[in-house]
Scaffold this motif. Structure first.
Motif, PDB file in Angstrom:
ATOM      1  N   GLY A  77     -44.566   7.348 -86.632  1.00  0.00           N
ATOM      2  CA  GLY A  77     -43.557   6.365 -87.003  1.00  0.00           C
ATOM      3  C   GLY A  77     -42.212   6.538 -86.342  1.00  0.00           C
ATOM      4  N   LEU A  78     -42.120   7.395 -85.315  1.00  0.00           N
ATOM      5  CA  LEU A  78     -40.870   7.583 -84.583  1.00  0.00           C
ATOM      6  C   LEU A  78     -41.045   7.023 -83.172  1.00  0.00           C
ATOM      7  N   ALA A  79     -40.207   6.069 -82.804  1.00  0.00           N
ATOM      8  CA  ALA A  79     -40.279   5.456 -81.479  1.00  0.00           C
ATOM      9  C   ALA A  79     -38.901   5.471 -80.844  1.00  0.00           C
ATOM     10  N   ARG A  80     -38.867   5.354 -79.497  1.00  0.00           N
ATOM     11  CA  ARG A  80     -37.586   5.367 -78.804  1.00  0.00           C
ATOM     12  C   ARG A  80     -37.579   4.335 -77.688  1.00  0.00           C
ATOM     13  N   THR A  81     -36.368   3.875 -77.350  1.00  0.00           N
ATOM     14  CA  THR A  81     -36.164   3.041 -76.179  1.00  0.00           C
ATOM     15  C   THR A  81     -35.434   3.878 -75.132  1.00  0.00           C
ATOM     16  N   PHE A  82     -35.307   3.305 -73.930  1.00  0.00           N
ATOM     17  CA  PHE A  82     -34.664   4.009 -72.825  1.00  0.00           C
ATOM     18  C   PHE A  82     -33.430   3.246 -72.370  1.00  0.00           C
TER      19      PHE A  82
END
Length: 224
Positions: A77-82
């Motif tokens: 459930g942890l996501a990231r953008t760049f």
């Protein structure tokens, strides 16, 4: 929701993260600020699993995730953008979205022949979800366009849309305002605030202090 305890990450003699400790409460938008070279993006990379810490612990919902690979952390459930968006440039916006869900039946070589009906049903469901998320992000009219044709701001929205396909509870946003015109920035902010009201938690790296002060609370500071 997120706890980072005494985290250290070095690249040779360069200490990029020097005993960092922080906590992010659930359902908040937390800003992470600091000068260039303070290690903010390296911290994001380490939390998201693309870089491994030398020492320290990272916990999500009370469970340790340091040492887990990025795909396992994403499934938790942890996501990231760049800061610089990374779409599949030669694929359409919709195709970029439909790539996100893992373990699709159609990924197995023989499934398209022996499980044709199941593959088609799953694909239709993923397509419907993707179009719904694109609509939320204001990109549905661009679903058939190649990702490389989008403006910088539209690519930032696509980054957020792709992340949302994984239904994350915590999103790490790396410089969401960088290269985005004011109109699209307002649109992106509206989506972030709407998601926060729906229960999504954000940790944001941002140099635009007006943006930080308007949406982020609390604010964490990393010194160089």
């Amino acid at each position: 929701m997120l706890e980072v305890e005494d985290l250290v990450k070095s690249f040779g003699s360069l200490v990029a993260i020097d005993h960092v400790t922080l906590a992010v409460a659930a359902h908040t938008i937390t800003g992470l600020i600091g000068p260039n070279g303070a290690g903010k993006t390296t911290l994001f990379n380490t939390i998201a699993g693309t870089s491994r810490a030398d020492t320290g612990q990272i916990r999500l919902h009370g469970e340790r995730i340091d040492g887990d690979p990025p795909d396992a952390i994403f499934r938790r459930g942890l996501a990231r953008t760049f800061q610089i968006p990374r779409p599949f440039r030669e694929m359409t916006v919709l195709e970029n979205m439909m790539m996100v869900p893992g373990h699709q039946a159609g990924e197995r070589f023989w499934a398209s022949w022996v499980r044709y009906g199941a593959v088609r049903r799953e694909e239709r469901a993923i397509r419907e979800q993707a179009l719904e998320v694109l609509g939320f992000c204001g990109l549905q009219s661009l679903a058939g366009d190649l990702a490389k044709t989008l403006s910088g701001g539209q690519q930032k929205l696509l980054e957020l849309a792709r992340v949302l396909m994984g239904r994350p509870s915590l999103i790490l946003l790396d410089e969401p305002s960088a290269g985005v015109n004011p109109a699209l920035m307002d649109s992106l902010l509206d989506r972030i605030l709407d998601l926060q009201r729906r229960g999504v938690t954000f940790l944001i790296i941002e140099h635009n202090m007006d943006l930080v002060m308007s949406v982020c609370h609390p604010i964490l500071v990393m010194a160089q």
